[in-house]
Motif scaffolding. Structure first.
Motif, short mmCIF file in Angstrom:
data_model
loop_
_atom_site.label_atom_id
_atom_site.label_comp_id
_atom_site.label_asym_id
_atom_site.label_seq_id
_atom_site.Cartn_x
_atom_site.Cartn_y
_atom_site.Cartn_z
N VAL A 90 -5.26 -10.03 -0.11
CA VAL A 90 -4.83 -9.60 1.23
C VAL A 90 -3.34 -9.85 1.41
O VAL A 90 -2.59 -8.98 1.86
N MET A 91 -2.91 -11.04 1.05
CA MET A 91 -1.50 -11.41 1.18
C MET A 91 -0.59 -10.52 0.34
O MET A 91 0.45 -10.03 0.79
N ALA A 92 -1.00 -10.25 -0.91
CA ALA A 92 -0.17 -9.46 -1.81
C ALA A 92 -0.09 -7.99 -1.39
O ALA A 92 0.92 -7.33 -1.65
N LEU A 93 -1.13 -7.49 -0.74
CA LEU A 93 -1.08 -6.12 -0.22
C LEU A 93 0.00 -5.98 0.85
O LEU A 93 0.65 -4.94 0.97
N HIS A 94 0.19 -7.02 1.63
CA HIS A 94 1.30 -7.03 2.59
C HIS A 94 2.64 -7.07 1.84
O HIS A 94 3.58 -6.35 2.18
N GLY A 95 2.73 -7.90 0.81
CA GLY A 95 3.97 -8.04 0.07
C GLY A 95 4.41 -6.75 -0.58
O GLY A 95 5.61 -6.48 -0.71
N ALA A 96 3.46 -5.92 -1.00
CA ALA A 96 3.79 -4.66 -1.66
C ALA A 96 4.44 -3.66 -0.71
O ALA A 96 5.04 -2.67 -1.16
N GLN A 97 4.35 -3.90 0.59
CA GLN A 97 4.98 -3.00 1.57
C GLN A 97 6.50 -3.17 1.60
O GLN A 97 7.22 -2.24 1.97
N GLY A 98 6.99 -4.35 1.21
CA GLY A 98 8.41 -4.67 1.37
C GLY A 98 9.37 -3.70 0.71
O GLY A 98 10.27 -3.15 1.37
N PRO A 99 9.22 -3.42 -0.60
CA PRO A 99 10.17 -2.51 -1.25
C PRO A 99 10.11 -1.08 -0.70
O PRO A 99 11.12 -0.37 -0.68
N GLN A 100 8.95 -0.65 -0.25
CA GLN A 100 8.81 0.71 0.25
C GLN A 100 9.45 0.90 1.62
O GLN A 100 10.10 1.91 1.88
N LEU A 101 9.30 -0.09 2.49
CA LEU A 101 9.81 0.04 3.85
C LEU A 101 11.19 -0.58 4.03
O LEU A 101 11.94 -0.18 4.91
N GLY A 102 11.54 -1.57 3.21
CA GLY A 102 12.84 -2.23 3.34
C GLY A 102 12.99 -2.98 4.64
O GLY A 102 14.10 -3.16 5.15
N LEU A 103 11.87 -3.47 5.19
CA LEU A 103 11.86 -4.13 6.49
C LEU A 103 11.08 -5.44 6.42
O LEU A 103 10.19 -5.60 5.57
N PRO A 104 11.36 -6.39 7.34
CA PRO A 104 10.51 -7.57 7.46
C PRO A 104 9.08 -7.16 7.83
O PRO A 104 8.86 -6.11 8.45
N GLN A 105 8.13 -7.99 7.50
CA GLN A 105 6.72 -7.64 7.65
C GLN A 105 6.32 -7.27 9.07
O GLN A 105 5.68 -6.23 9.31
N MET A 106 6.67 -8.09 10.05
CA MET A 106 6.11 -7.93 11.38
C MET A 106 6.66 -6.73 12.13
O MET A 106 6.07 -6.28 13.11
N ILE A 107 7.80 -6.17 11.70
CA ILE A 107 8.31 -4.96 12.33
C ILE A 107 7.30 -3.82 12.21
O ILE A 107 7.13 -3.00 13.11
N SER A 108 6.62 -3.76 11.08
CA SER A 108 5.66 -2.68 10.87
C SER A 108 4.48 -2.76 11.83
O SER A 108 3.74 -1.77 12.00
N SER A 109 4.27 -3.91 12.49
CA SER A 109 3.20 -4.02 13.48
C SER A 109 3.41 -3.10 14.66
O SER A 109 2.47 -2.80 15.41
N ARG A 110 4.64 -2.62 14.85
CA ARG A 110 4.92 -1.71 15.95
C ARG A 110 4.20 -0.38 15.76
O ARG A 110 3.95 0.33 16.74
N VAL A 111 3.87 -0.03 14.54
CA VAL A 111 3.10 1.19 14.30
C VAL A 111 1.70 1.03 14.89
O VAL A 111 1.17 1.94 15.53
N GLN A 112 1.08 -0.11 14.68
CA GLN A 112 -0.30 -0.32 15.12
C GLN A 112 -0.43 -0.76 16.58
O GLN A 112 -1.46 -0.52 17.21
N PHE A 113 0.61 -1.40 17.13
CA PHE A 113 0.50 -1.97 18.47
C PHE A 113 1.49 -1.40 19.47
O PHE A 113 1.39 -1.67 20.66
N GLY A 114 2.47 -0.65 19.00
CA GLY A 114 3.54 -0.20 19.88
C GLY A 114 4.71 -1.16 19.82
O GLY A 114 4.56 -2.32 19.43
N VAL A 115 5.89 -0.69 20.23
CA VAL A 115 7.10 -1.52 20.14
C VAL A 115 6.97 -2.77 21.01
O VAL A 115 7.37 -3.87 20.61
N TYR A 116 6.41 -2.64 22.21
CA TYR A 116 6.19 -3.80 23.07
C TYR A 116 4.89 -4.52 22.71
O TYR A 116 4.81 -5.75 22.74
#
Length: 481
Positions: A90-116
């Motif tokens: 589970v942890m490594a699946l999150h880590g694999a997102q880093g090179p593709q998005l070039g962003l810190p992990q929790m920023i991508s939570s805005r896709v699932q929850f909205g910016v606020y």
């Protein structure tokens, strides 16, 4: 292939262009996108970072809990390994997102929850950073105090100062610390195993084999929760890798480093708790160093303990800045924060952890840390399940990165579906949680077994896949111009 914000298609930059990475000692980026010209490093650095971060005393203490809280040696080792593999994946699946998005992990939570809406899990993650850092400071303070012959309070304050400096320097320095910790840690643990098991029959230890479902699942939960707790910041430390880095290689490097490092530490903890009993629980640092008797070896062991905790506590401090910055910029639509603001929040988050370590963390540490770790899992697993299902199965890695910083953009201010699934994911676990300060209604019927983290992964994953299956994703990953 990737698309720009204007929708035009252009080939992904080649790996060779990543060689122009900034040589600055102090990192200047925060939550903003890392352009290809600044990408650097290899998957080897991911392995050494997570290996070194987990060859440390808190992992030893966590492994020991499997025996201290009633488990036998054999099934504790098996349970811990199963939890490592499941949680590490589970942890490594999150880590694999880093090179593709070039962003810190929790920023991508805005896709699932909205910016606020992403602020809710962000706040909980900040609490996690403070709690883990405080626990580490208690043990590292003991080691530093013995090493320098100073009291625990002074040692914790000194340790906190070192964390602030390293977190301020940032990404490159953190990976250097990982390499150093992995080398020193492997050597130290080889010595510790040899010293601990000298004169003892390992086969006799493994014959301590009395399967109990409650204690077996406790061991699984301890190691799974340890791994899953890294999920909210693991991509923070892979986001500078070139986009051409294969996702599977990143997954393997991150996962193997974390699983191998943690299992080594936890196996040592199991053996130490089984052999030493009361001499280990509550006296972890002194017990480990006493294995080196005295002199130079004892000094090296103290340094090893401090170095391991310094690495992972720096990860916590650095990650806390990413989360706080994500909260602040969510309201204003900014893509970054100033260096002064970054340093301020490093000092603030480390300061909160220090206060907690000094005021409440030094008594009954083993049980308090266990309760914290297991209860925290109830808030992390639903976020992890939602993020992974969305990224890999719903939008299939097709994010609109510029829209992550625009409350009026594609992802909006609030994603009600994601928030509702998250809240349900937390709530559905409550009847199954078993900790020292909260026990769910169904725990007794299950023989005292805590299966909340399993429920917290499966239920939100299924619910989110149903409610989000018609989500409109861009045709391809959209990156900033």
């Amino acid at each position: 292939m990737e698309t720009s914000t204007s929708g035009s298609v252009s080939p992904a930059p080649s790996h060779a262009k990543s060689g122009a990475a900034s040589p600055n000692l102090i990192e200047r980026r925060s939550i903003d996108y890392i352009p290809e010209s600044e990408r650097h490093g290899s998957v080897t650095s991911q392995f050494t970072l997570w290996l070194g971060a987990n060859l440390q005393i808190t992992a030893v203490v966590t492994g020991a809990l499997a025996v201290v809280l009633g488990g036998d040696v054999f099934w504790s080792l098996i349970g811990l390994l199963i939890g490592q593999i499941v949680g590490g994946a589970v942890m490594a699946l999150h880590g694999a997102q880093g090179p593709q998005l070039g962003l810190p992990q929790m920023i991508s939570s805005r896709v699932q929850f909205g910016v606020y809406g992403a602020i809710l899990p962000l706040l909980l993650v900040c609490i996690m950073y403070v709690g883990f850092s405080a626990g580490g400071m208690v043990l590292s303070g003991q080691a530093l105090g013995h090493l320098l012959h100073i009291d625990n309070t002074s040692a914790i304050l000194l340790f906190s100062g070192m964390v602030i400096v390293l977190a301020t320097l940032g990404y490159r320095t953190i990976h250097v610390m990982g390499r150093l910790s992995s080398i020193v840690g492997v050597g130290a643990f080889l010595y510790l195993f040899a010293s601990l098991l000298r004169g003892h029959d390992i086969s006799a230890l493994l014959q301590n084999c009395h399967f109990g479902m409650r204690t077996f699942l406790l061991a699984v939960s301890l190691s799974a929760s340890w791994q899953i707790a890294y999920g909210p910041y693991v991509a923070d430390y892979s986001r500078y890798l070139p986009r051409s880095t294969p996702a599977f290689k990143t997954f393997l490097a991150v996962g193997m480093g974390s699983v191998v490092g943690t299992q080594i530490s936890m196996v040592f903890g199991v053996f130490a708790a089984a052999l030493a009993g009361d001499r280990f629980a509550g006296h972890e640092v002194s017990f480990i160093v006493d294995l080196g008797a005295s002199g130079a070896v004892a000094v090296i062991l103290y340094v090893t303990i401090v170095l391991g905790k310094l690495t992972v506590t720096t990860l916590n401090a650095y990650g806390s800045v990413m989360s706080v910055a994500a909260i602040l910029t969510g309201f204003g639509g900014q893509r970054t924060i100033s260096s002064y603001v970054r340093i301020f929040f490093i000092v603030l988050m480390v300061g909160l952890s220090t206060v907690l370590a000094l005021s409440a963390g030094q008594h009954d540490f083993l049980r308090k840390f266990s309760a914290f770790l297991l209860f925290l899992l109830a808030f992390l697993t639903p976020w992890s399940a939602i993020n992974l299902v969305d990224y890999y199965f719903v939008v299939k890695e097709r994010y609109d990165v510029p829209a992550l910083f625009d409350p009026a953009g594609r992802y909006g201010r609030w994603n009600v579906k994601g928030i509702v699934v998250y809240v349900l994911g937390v709530g559905v676990q409550m009847p199954f949680i078993a900790t020292s300060f909260y026990t769910g209604a169904l725990v007794k019927a299950l023989g005292g077994v805590d299966v909340s983290w399993i429920v917290g992964l499966i239920v939100p994953a299924l619910l989110y896949s149903l409610v989000a299956r018609n989500s409109q994703a861009p045709e391809a990953l959209i990156l900033p111009d």
